[in-house]
Design an enzyme around this catalytic site. Structure first.
Site, PDB file in Angstrom:
ATOM      1  N   ARG A 172      -2.933  -1.914   3.663  1.00 45.41           N
ATOM      2  CA  ARG A 172      -2.477  -1.767   5.040  1.00 45.41           C
ATOM      3  C   ARG A 172      -1.255  -0.846   5.097  1.00 45.41           C
ATOM      4  O   ARG A 172      -1.147   0.031   5.953  1.00 45.41           O
ATOM      5  CB  ARG A 172      -2.138  -3.148   5.613  1.00 45.41           C
ATOM      6  N   ILE A 173      -0.326  -1.039   4.155  1.00 44.89           N
ATOM      7  CA  ILE A 173       0.866  -0.203   4.118  1.00 44.89           C
ATOM      8  C   ILE A 173       0.516   1.203   3.661  1.00 44.89           C
ATOM      9  O   ILE A 173       0.980   2.196   4.234  1.00 44.89           O
ATOM     10  CB  ILE A 173       1.938  -0.828   3.213  1.00 44.89           C
ATOM     11  N   ASP A 192      -7.634   4.660  -5.110  1.00 47.06           N
ATOM     12  CA  ASP A 192      -8.007   3.306  -4.723  1.00 47.06           C
ATOM     13  C   ASP A 192      -9.481   3.131  -5.077  1.00 47.06           C
ATOM     14  O   ASP A 192     -10.346   3.789  -4.483  1.00 47.06           O
ATOM     15  CB  ASP A 192      -7.795   3.075  -3.226  1.00 47.06           C
ATOM     16  N   ARG A 253       5.303  -4.284  -5.551  1.00 43.07           N
ATOM     17  CA  ARG A 253       5.835  -5.351  -6.394  1.00 43.07           C
ATOM     18  C   ARG A 253       6.281  -4.745  -7.715  1.00 43.07           C
ATOM     19  O   ARG A 253       5.633  -3.829  -8.242  1.00 43.07           O
ATOM     20  CB  ARG A 253       4.780  -6.443  -6.642  1.00 43.07           C
ATOM     21  N   ASP A 276      12.470  -0.257  -4.466  1.00 45.79           N
ATOM     22  CA  ASP A 276      12.877  -1.339  -3.576  1.00 45.79           C
ATOM     23  C   ASP A 276      12.515  -2.696  -4.170  1.00 45.79           C
ATOM     24  O   ASP A 276      13.006  -3.724  -3.717  1.00 45.79           O
ATOM     25  CB  ASP A 276      12.203  -1.186  -2.205  1.00 45.79           C
ATOM     26  N   GLU A 281      12.830  -9.510  -9.962  1.00 47.90           N
ATOM     27  CA  GLU A 281      13.135  -9.098  -8.589  1.00 47.90           C
ATOM     28  C   GLU A 281      14.558  -8.572  -8.456  1.00 47.90           C
ATOM     29  O   GLU A 281      14.792  -7.558  -7.788  1.00 47.90           O
ATOM     30  CB  GLU A 281      12.917 -10.276  -7.640  1.00 47.90           C
ATOM     31  N   HIS A 300      15.006  -4.920  -2.048  1.00 47.67           N
ATOM     32  CA  HIS A 300      13.812  -5.407  -1.346  1.00 47.67           C
ATOM     33  C   HIS A 300      14.065  -5.480   0.160  1.00 47.67           C
ATOM     34  O   HIS A 300      13.867  -6.519   0.805  1.00 47.67           O
ATOM     35  CB  HIS A 300      13.388  -6.780  -1.880  1.00 47.67           C
TER      36      HIS A 300
END
Length: 342
Positions: A172-173, A192, A253, A276, A281, A300
């Site tokens: 979607r992004i 993809d 991620r 980001d 994390e 993030h």
């Protein structure tokens, strides 16, 4: 005297502490109260160990309105919610709290993932344009030199005209980024495995293999989901294939990139990065990512924050309104979606 039945669905809000205050403006409380039988100020933080008030509301709830930090809807939790028919998630991924038990009970699910995708795509667009312009590099150098310099000579070859951007993942992004890139004089490649040649043509991109994308792109931007199959999908081979001076952008991620392979490429100055998300994390305190002049490291923040949270609330309330009027969700989440999405 006529008895009027209130046909509005019973709704319970469930999310981590502090989220509700940032997610909802006063107008959202007003709209929610008009759509549902609910106490819009009652927020459940732990459905597995609910307070008496939350337990009573859960037993009557037809819809859960969730956001980040929602309790996983395990079988014991669902047993406490015999009337539950739907979950409306005012954020992106539902993988944290939607379980197999939800699907087995026929619970329908909607998500505001489209609303959350927009700020991530905007962040990505901004960093693509700035990276090709070498803004971070020239800013660091300017700060250090504090004087006149032949910037045109040093930045020869920079700019966004006819540069190549590689998008990994038509998520979607990823698709939103592709859409935002259309007004610019850029060549866009896509990797993809779920997108065929015809769909790629409709998107206006060139489908290529992962290694080829890395080898031919000035910018590589990662938008794939976090799955076992995508862990370290950008590894030493892909990083070595990238052009000297290319930029790697990750807003997906951290686990998708092998940082043990990435950091030497960054430390040597051959590649640039906009990160980001990282793995872990929050990087360790002694991580070189904090100090490298060719790395833009952000905590993030590409996704919805501040006033952007209200966009997610608006979309989620739109879905609740559809449910309350007997319509299907405009953006439902299906079990099959979760096998290849975030």
């Amino acid at each position: 005297m006529h008895h009027v039945t209130d046909n509005r669905p019973g709704v319970l809000l469930a999310m981590a502490p502090g989220i509700m205050e940032r997610l909802f403006a006063e107008r959202h409380h007003v709209r929610l109260t008009a759509l549902a039988r609910t106490d819009s100020r009652l927020v459940a933080h732990d459905l597995a160990r609910p307070t008496a008030e939350v337990a009573a509301a859960l037993a009557e709830a037809e819809v859960l309105f969730t956001c980040w930090g929602a309790t996983p809807l395990t079988t014991p939790v669902l047993d406490s919610a015999p009337r539950l028919r739907a979950v409306v998630h005012a954020a992106g991924s539902v993988k944290h709290h939607i379980t197999e038990a939800c699907w087995e009970r026929g619970i329908t699910v909607a998500s505001a993932a489209a609303a959350n995708a927009l700020p991530v795509a905007e962040y990505t667009l901004a960093t693509i344009l700035l990276a090709n312009k070498r803004v971070l590099q020239s800013a660091y150098r300017y700060r250090a030199m504090r004087g006149d310099h032949d910037w045109r000579d040093e930045l020869d070859g920079a700019g966004n005209y006819r540069r190549t951007v590689g998008i990994i993942g038509a998520s979607r992004i990823g698709r939103r980024v592709i859409e935002l890139l259309r007004p610019f004089d850029l060549r866009v490649l896509l990797y993809d495995p779920y997108v065929d040649t015809a769909e790629a043509a409709a998107l206006g991109v060139e489908p290529v293999g992962l290694d080829d994308l890395c080898a031919h792109s000035d910018i590589v931007s990662v938008h794939a989901p976090q799955l076992p199959a995508t862990r370290h999908m950008i590894g030493a081979r892909q990083l070595t294939a990238m052009r000297d001076g290319a930029t790697l952008i990750n807003t997906a991620r951290g686990s998708l990139i092998d940082e043990d392979a990435l950091i030497p490429e960054l430390a040597g100055g051959r590649l640039h990065a906009v990160l980001d998300v990282t793995d872990p994390e929050t990087p360790y305190a002694d991580s070189p990512l904090y100090d490298l002049p060719n790395v833009l490291l952000t905590p993030h923040v590409a996704g919805s924050l501040g006033g952007e949270l209200h966009r997610m609330a608006d979309q989620a309330l739109d879905e609740l309104e559809r449910y309350a009027s007997g319509q299907e969700f405009a953006d439902p989440v299906l079990p099959s979606d979760l096998t290849h999405s975030a």
